[in-house]
Design a protein around this motif. Structure first.
Motif, PDB file in Angstrom:
ATOM      1  N   PHE A  69      30.279  89.803  86.658  1.00 48.43           N
ATOM      2  CA  PHE A  69      30.318  91.215  86.296  1.00 48.43           C
ATOM      3  C   PHE A  69      30.852  91.327  84.887  1.00 48.43           C
ATOM      4  CE2 PHE A  69      32.509  95.270  85.910  1.00 48.43           C
ATOM      5  CZ  PHE A  69      31.488  96.128  86.238  1.00 48.43           C
ATOM      6  N   ALA A 118      28.943  96.552 109.061  1.00 53.62           N
ATOM      7  CA  ALA A 118      29.534  97.477 108.085  1.00 53.62           C
ATOM      8  C   ALA A 118      30.864  98.019 108.602  1.00 53.62           C
ATOM      9  CB  ALA A 118      28.569  98.623 107.803  1.00 53.62           C
ATOM     10  N   GLU A 137      24.235 102.177 100.512  1.00 51.88           N
ATOM     11  CA  GLU A 137      23.974 103.257 101.470  1.00 51.88           C
ATOM     12  C   GLU A 137      22.626 103.931 101.166  1.00 51.88           C
ATOM     13  OE1 GLU A 137      25.883 103.929 104.079  1.00 51.88           O
ATOM     14  OE2 GLU A 137      27.816 103.017 103.605  1.00 51.88           O
ATOM     15  N   PHE A 185      28.127  89.474 104.804  1.00 50.44           N
ATOM     16  CA  PHE A 185      29.583  89.507 104.588  1.00 50.44           C
ATOM     17  C   PHE A 185      29.997  88.849 103.269  1.00 50.44           C
ATOM     18  CE2 PHE A 185      28.612  89.838 109.033  1.00 50.44           C
ATOM     19  CZ  PHE A 185      29.326  90.979 109.385  1.00 50.44           C
ATOM     20  N   GLY A 186      29.010  88.374 102.510  1.00 51.79           N
ATOM     21  CA  GLY A 186      29.307  87.778 101.205  1.00 51.79           C
ATOM     22  C   GLY A 186      29.433  86.273 101.298  1.00 51.79           C
ATOM     23  N   HIS A 220      24.529  86.506 105.665  1.00 46.76           N
ATOM     24  CA  HIS A 220      24.798  86.686 104.229  1.00 46.76           C
ATOM     25  C   HIS A 220      25.551  87.985 103.927  1.00 46.76           C
ATOM     26  CE1 HIS A 220      21.016  84.085 103.134  1.00 46.76           C
ATOM     27  NE2 HIS A 220      22.096  83.345 103.225  1.00 46.76           N
ATOM     28  N   PHE A 267      20.489  83.602  99.243  1.00 47.16           N
ATOM     29  CA  PHE A 267      21.339  84.791  99.050  1.00 47.16           C
ATOM     30  C   PHE A 267      21.383  85.176  97.564  1.00 47.16           C
ATOM     31  CE2 PHE A 267      25.708  86.187  97.950  1.00 47.16           C
ATOM     32  CZ  PHE A 267      25.770  87.372  98.653  1.00 47.16           C
ATOM     33  N   GLN A 284      28.625  99.457  94.251  1.00 45.51           N
ATOM     34  CA  GLN A 284      27.678  98.633  95.031  1.00 45.51           C
ATOM     35  C   GLN A 284      27.571  99.149  96.469  1.00 45.51           C
ATOM     36  OE1 GLN A 284      28.617  94.442  94.940  1.00 45.51           O
ATOM     37  NE2 GLN A 284      28.383  94.308  92.739  1.00 45.51           N
ATOM     38  N   TYR A 287      23.331  95.759  95.194  1.00 46.91           N
ATOM     39  CA  TYR A 287      23.500  96.469  96.466  1.00 46.91           C
ATOM     40  C   TYR A 287      23.289  95.434  97.550  1.00 46.91           C
ATOM     41  CZ  TYR A 287      18.422  96.482  96.137  1.00 46.91           C
ATOM     42  OH  TYR A 287      17.123  96.083  95.986  1.00 46.91           O
ATOM     43  N   SER A 288      23.580  95.815  98.797  1.00 40.81           N
ATOM     44  CA  SER A 288      23.632  94.813  99.857  1.00 40.81           C
ATOM     45  C   SER A 288      22.327  94.030  99.994  1.00 40.81           C
ATOM     46  CB  SER A 288      23.988  95.474 101.191  1.00 40.81           C
ATOM     47  OG  SER A 288      24.121  94.475 102.170  1.00 40.81           O
ATOM     48  N   TYR A 311      31.785  81.391  92.718  1.00 36.25           N
ATOM     49  CA  TYR A 311      30.423  81.922  92.749  1.00 36.25           C
ATOM     50  C   TYR A 311      30.067  82.564  91.423  1.00 36.25           C
ATOM     51  CZ  TYR A 311      26.416  84.522  94.325  1.00 36.25           C
ATOM     52  OH  TYR A 311      25.167  85.018  94.470  1.00 36.25           O
ATOM     53  N   LYS A 319      40.326  94.440  99.134  1.00 34.49           N
ATOM     54  CA  LYS A 319      39.733  93.779 100.307  1.00 34.49           C
ATOM     55  C   LYS A 319      40.888  93.401 101.212  1.00 34.49           C
ATOM     56  CE  LYS A 319      36.289  90.515  99.883  1.00 34.49           C
ATOM     57  NZ  LYS A 319      35.388  89.594  99.120  1.00 34.49           N
TER      58      LYS A 319
END
Ligand code: BYC
Length: 328
Positions: free
Chosen positions: A8, A149, A62, A215-216, A213, A284, A57, A124-125, A2, A234
């Motif tokens: 980053f 979450a 939040e 959950f990535g 989406h 996404f 992120q 962010y999400s 991806y 993770k």
């Protein structure tokens, strides 16, 4: 991979070759033994950068996540729900506080993190870039977004970086109240009038794709999963978390008599995995890169909050405040 696996700035997969091999081996052995890594411990630069990226992120999600529900506080039906929603939104902002503190232990200042949020440098999400049109949208967030979450955070609370894990444990405890509150609100709509049931069905139709989406990207195209799993940041893959969420919540949604807007959704009893329509990863990408329905509005609210709060932060730093506040 991806985004080319290098979305980053500063996280480069070859940066590990510049690390001291003995220190790296010791670090990886500690992680393999299940030890926690603490702020003063030696860690590879890539581990530090990955953690900053992910925790930051999460913190941004939040405070931005507080916005769609926050607009429903004054319109929540009944005084008790107004109080509960107000407490929930306040908790979410408190979670950001915990997460920013955890990220600061890795060397990035809170000011820099907030700057990077406002200028669009950090993500962010995805899910909070959609509008909460009705009360049922707010109920969807409180129940199912919080549920998603919790799936993510319960797993990662067993990870390797001490400050992040401790923050996640406390966040999960609070999220479990949010989940109960959200579920209660949805049950109320589900057992109400046809109009109330229709309202929640429409919210489900609007939010299902962003929820998938959440959950990535699928494991086939996720950029960071491999290294983050290796270092126990993770603790499960994006697809595994999506599957766990479906396992726990699809039966509950069906039990309430609602229809999930995906004709292909079913559990494969042989593989024990859910099958579903492949989420639209192009949408996404657009949304997480700034082009969702509410991105501009969300960041503008944060920018104004930063501007209006500046005098408070400056006042707190002034020498005269040392005598009147424990924060100084
Ligand atoms: N949204 O390699 P991948 C809440 C990005 S708040 C946006 O799989 P990773 C609540 C990803 O950053 C709780 N971006 O990434 C609050 C990467 O881009 P960059 C929210 C996403 O990190 C208030 C690229 O896609 N939870 O619940 O291995 C009210 C490639 O992805 C998303 C968290 O923040 C996304 N959904 O795994 C109510 C959990 N997914 O950085 C409720 C913490 C991926 O290379 N985060 N991207 O440019 C994580 O656990 C992980 O970062 C993810 C993604 C599982 C989300």
């Amino acid at each position: 991979m991806y985004g080319g696996g290098n979305t980053f700035e500063g996280i480069k997969t070859d940066s590990l070759s510049q690390e001291d091999p003995q220190k790296l081996a010791e670090f990886e052995a500690r992680i393999a033994r299940g030890e926690k890594i603490e702020p003063g411990d030696w860690m590879p630069d890539m581990y530090r950068k990955q953690l900053i990226r992910m925790i930051e992120q999460h913190g941004h999600s939040e405070i931005i996540g507080a916005l769609p529900e926050g607009t429903w506080i004054t319109r929540a039906p009944g005084f008790k729900r107004k109080l509960s929603l107000m407490a929930k939104v306040q908790d979410e902002v408190g979670h950001a506080q915990l997460l920013y503190s955890a990220a600061e232990t890795l060397g990035k200042s809170r000011e820099q993190m907030l700057d990077d949020l406002i200028t669009g440098k950090s993500k962010y999400s995805n899910i909070f870039n959609y509008p909460a049109f009705t009360w049922a949208d707010s109920c969807f967030i409180s129940w199912l977004v919080d549920a998603g979450a919790i799936v993510n955070q319960l797993a990662n609370a067993k990870g390797s970086y001490g400050p992040y894990c401790r923050a996640l444990e406390r966040i999960c405890a609070e999220e479990s109240f949010h989940l109960k509150y959200g579920h209660h609100c949805v049950i109320y709509l589900a057992s109400g009038t046809d109009k109330q049931r229709q309202m929640f069905q429409e919210a489900l139709n609007r939010w299902w794709a962003p929820m998938m989406h959440f959950f990535g990207p699928s494991d086939k195209i996720s950029a960071h999963t491999e290294v983050l799993m290796k270092w126990k940041v993770k603790m499960s893959t994006n697809d595994d978390q999506r599957n766990q969420f479906l396992d726990m919540y699809v039966p509950k949604i069906w039990e309430l008599g609602f229809t999930i807007p995906d004709p292909k959704l079913k559990k494969n009893t042989e593989t024990n995995k859910w099958e579903y329509t492949e989420p639209d990863w192009e949408e996404f990408k657009r949304v997480i890169n700034g082009d969702g329905p509410c991105n501009k509005e969300r960041l503008e609210v944060r920018r104004i909050a930063e501007e209006r709060g500046r005098w408070v932060r400056e006042a707190l730093k002034s020498p005269s405040m040392r005598y009147v506040t424990p924060l100084a």
